[in-house]
Design an enzyme around this catalytic site. Structure first.
Site, mmCIF file in Angstrom:
data_model
loop_
_atom_site.group_PDB
_atom_site.id
_atom_site.type_symbol
_atom_site.label_atom_id
_atom_site.label_comp_id
_atom_site.label_asym_id
_atom_site.label_seq_id
_atom_site.Cartn_x
_atom_site.Cartn_y
_atom_site.Cartn_z
ATOM 1 N N LYS A 116 59.948 50.717 -30.708
ATOM 2 C CA LYS A 116 58.563 51.194 -30.741
ATOM 3 C C LYS A 116 58.445 52.501 -31.508
ATOM 4 O O LYS A 116 57.475 52.727 -32.231
ATOM 5 C CB LYS A 116 58.006 51.356 -29.320
ATOM 6 C CG LYS A 116 57.763 50.019 -28.631
ATOM 7 C CD LYS A 116 56.850 50.158 -27.424
ATOM 8 C CE LYS A 116 56.558 48.780 -26.817
ATOM 9 N NZ LYS A 116 55.748 48.837 -25.611
ATOM 10 N N LYS A 199 58.127 35.606 -31.304
ATOM 11 C CA LYS A 199 57.423 35.299 -30.054
ATOM 12 C C LYS A 199 55.941 35.637 -30.198
ATOM 13 O O LYS A 199 55.565 36.527 -30.972
ATOM 14 C CB LYS A 199 58.063 36.026 -28.862
ATOM 15 C CG LYS A 199 57.765 37.497 -28.779
ATOM 16 C CD LYS A 199 58.090 38.042 -27.386
ATOM 17 C CE LYS A 199 57.380 39.385 -27.222
ATOM 18 N NZ LYS A 199 57.022 39.772 -25.903
ATOM 19 N N LYS A 202 50.939 40.349 -28.884
ATOM 20 C CA LYS A 202 49.672 40.943 -29.319
ATOM 21 C C LYS A 202 49.885 41.937 -30.455
ATOM 22 O O LYS A 202 48.955 42.272 -31.156
ATOM 23 C CB LYS A 202 48.915 41.568 -28.151
ATOM 24 C CG LYS A 202 49.617 42.701 -27.481
ATOM 25 C CD LYS A 202 48.778 43.285 -26.368
ATOM 26 C CE LYS A 202 49.550 44.307 -25.557
ATOM 27 N NZ LYS A 202 50.547 43.758 -24.650
HETATM 28 P P1 ATP Z 1 53.587 43.802 -27.071
HETATM 29 O O1 ATP Z 1 53.309 43.101 -28.347
HETATM 30 O O2 ATP Z 1 52.760 45.063 -26.875
HETATM 31 O O3 ATP Z 1 55.032 43.935 -26.728
HETATM 32 P P2 ATP Z 1 53.239 41.355 -25.691
HETATM 33 O O4 ATP Z 1 52.051 40.617 -26.153
HETATM 34 O O5 ATP Z 1 54.562 40.953 -26.259
HETATM 35 O O6 ATP Z 1 52.975 42.874 -25.959
HETATM 36 P P3 ATP Z 1 53.935 42.362 -23.099
HETATM 37 O O7 ATP Z 1 52.846 43.268 -22.647
HETATM 38 O O8 ATP Z 1 55.196 42.949 -23.649
HETATM 39 O O9 ATP Z 1 53.307 41.301 -24.132
HETATM 40 O O10 ATP Z 1 54.363 41.392 -21.951
HETATM 41 C C1 ATP Z 1 53.697 41.165 -20.739
HETATM 42 C C2 ATP Z 1 54.406 40.029 -20.029
HETATM 43 O O11 ATP Z 1 54.225 38.803 -20.736
HETATM 44 C C3 ATP Z 1 55.921 40.219 -19.889
HETATM 45 O O12 ATP Z 1 56.301 39.768 -18.606
HETATM 46 C C4 ATP Z 1 56.503 39.337 -20.973
HETATM 47 O O13 ATP Z 1 57.788 38.857 -20.638
HETATM 48 C C5 ATP Z 1 55.464 38.193 -21.056
HETATM 49 N N1 ATP Z 1 55.372 37.669 -22.421
HETATM 50 C C6 ATP Z 1 54.868 38.318 -23.493
HETATM 51 N N2 ATP Z 1 54.895 37.552 -24.589
HETATM 52 C C7 ATP Z 1 55.443 36.366 -24.208
HETATM 53 C C8 ATP Z 1 55.746 35.147 -24.895
HETATM 54 N N3 ATP Z 1 55.491 34.995 -26.169
HETATM 55 N N4 ATP Z 1 56.303 34.138 -24.198
HETATM 56 C C9 ATP Z 1 56.559 34.290 -22.884
HETATM 57 N N5 ATP Z 1 56.307 35.411 -22.178
HETATM 58 C C10 ATP Z 1 55.758 36.444 -22.817
#
Ligand code: ATP
Ligand code: LTN
Length: 337
Positions: A116, A199, A202
């Protein structure tokens, strides 16, 4: 007497106006199931959210919106404790104590911080972002949680939590439950529909491959119909050779509650079009009631705030008890009341 249920805690940052399908499948679906077997605490990590700049009014709105989506997706605030982190002061207070027990080198090894910080430029990253994992350790230890369901990317933070708990316990006497890693299966990992090697996230550069829980059904269906696959046209599950199709099959199987094999069998020979059309129906059929319920809940923000207030009270009772013990053990002089 029945055994008390094991304590569980997990949370997400309220940093967008909608959760996405990855959050739903990877987190909310398992949380919903786990609240049956556990004394579960789920929270909106707003203290964590401000480790990167947030617009104040948006943060407040997103905190309500994310809460409404948790409830709409099946987190029941009368069974589980669903609360906002900043409404329980002990989180920030315990984090301070844990900060003093964490080595600078130890914190510097956290890979999520490095990733980050690299994105923002090392100089622009805040000290709050640096100590993010220590605040997270406090979240877990305050509730004496045994199980902490998180994705693989959070494993290092749970290991740090275990180390800090052990360190505190051996230095000041048994105070914290050492949590077990409870890493959610990689099969629940959802990939970007336009870029199936990454993956669904957002922070992706383009949102064309993201399914938002709050998207209109038409938009959701269109995104699925446009999902990137491959050119051989054969419906079979192959993560390596056909990652786009494998992702669609995974989503189908999980949301329709059946095996990947049965989906493959149904659509083998039918080409990708038929599969995508049926998948769009399954996804819209799952998400549309959640979206509608979320909007309904958001119509009455006073009621949402009231639910959160009651839940914060219960969270506070548990958290304050742990914090009192901690303050006592480290040698703080108690205020006479
Ligand atoms: P960022 O992009 O800010 O990292 P994100 O969209 O990847 O955000 P997080 O806020 O990191 O999402 O994750 C919130 C929860 O959702 C966590 O428990 C994470 O394991 C789950 N999660 C996030 N993206 C995925 C995905 N693509 N598949 C499965 N689980 C996910
Ligand atoms: N870092 C986590 C969110 C989070 C969390 C926690 C998860 C903050 N505190 C405590 C589990 C337990 C994330 O980004 N998914």
């Amino acid at each position: 007497m029945t055994e008390p249920k094991p304590r569980l805690l997990s949370g997400m940052q309220p940093s967008a106006d909608s959760l996405h399908l990855g959050n739903y499948i990877g987190a909310l679906l398992s949380w919903k199931a786990l609240q049956e077997t556990h004394d579960a605490f789920f929270f909106l990590a707003d203290l964590h959210a401000i480790t990167v700049p947030q617009e104040p009014e948006l943060l407040r709105a997103n905190t309500r919106r994310t809460t409404a989506q948790y409830i709409a997706a099946g987190i029941d605030p009368s069974r589980s404790t669903l609360f906002v982190q900043s409404q329980v002061p002990a989180h920030a207070e315990l984090a301070w104590v844990l900060n003093t027990l964490t080595g600078f080198g130890e914190a510097s090894r956290m890979t999520q911080f490095k990733d980050k910080a690299a994105k923002q430029g090392q100089e622009a990253a805040s000290v709050g972002l640096f100590t993010y994992p220590i605040l997270q350790a406090g979240d877990i230890l305050l509730y004496q949680a045994v199980d902490v369901p998180v994705g693989e990317d959070q494993r290092q933070h749970i290991e740090l939590t275990r180390d800090l708990a052990g360190r505190f316990n051996s230095r000041f006497g048994d105070t914290f439950t050492v949590p077990k890693p409870y890493i959610l299966k990689d099969t629940a990992k959802i990939f970007d529909l336009q870029n199936p090697s990454s993956k669904m996230s957002k922070s992706a550069e383009s949102h064309a491959g993201l399914i938002w829980l709050m998207d209109e059904p038409k938009v959701t269906a269109k995104k699925i119909m446009r999902a990137v696959t491959d050119t051989d046209g054969e419906v079979r599950y192959d993560r390596e050779a056909k990652p786009g199709l494998a992702n669609l099959l995974t989503i189908f199987a999980i949301l329709d509650n059946r095996s990947i094999e049965s989906v493959v069998e149904e659509f083998a020979g039918g080409g990708y079009g038929a599969l995508k059309k049926a998948l769009a129906e399954v996804v819209v059929g799952t998400l549309e009631p959640i979206r509608a319920r979320t909007l309904e809940l958001l119509d009455d923000p006073g009621e949402l705030d009231r639910i959160l207030g009651l839940n914060a009270e219960r969270a506070n009772e548990v958290a304050q008890q742990t914090l009192d013990t901690v303050y006592d053990r480290v040698g703080f002089l108690r205020r006479v009341r």
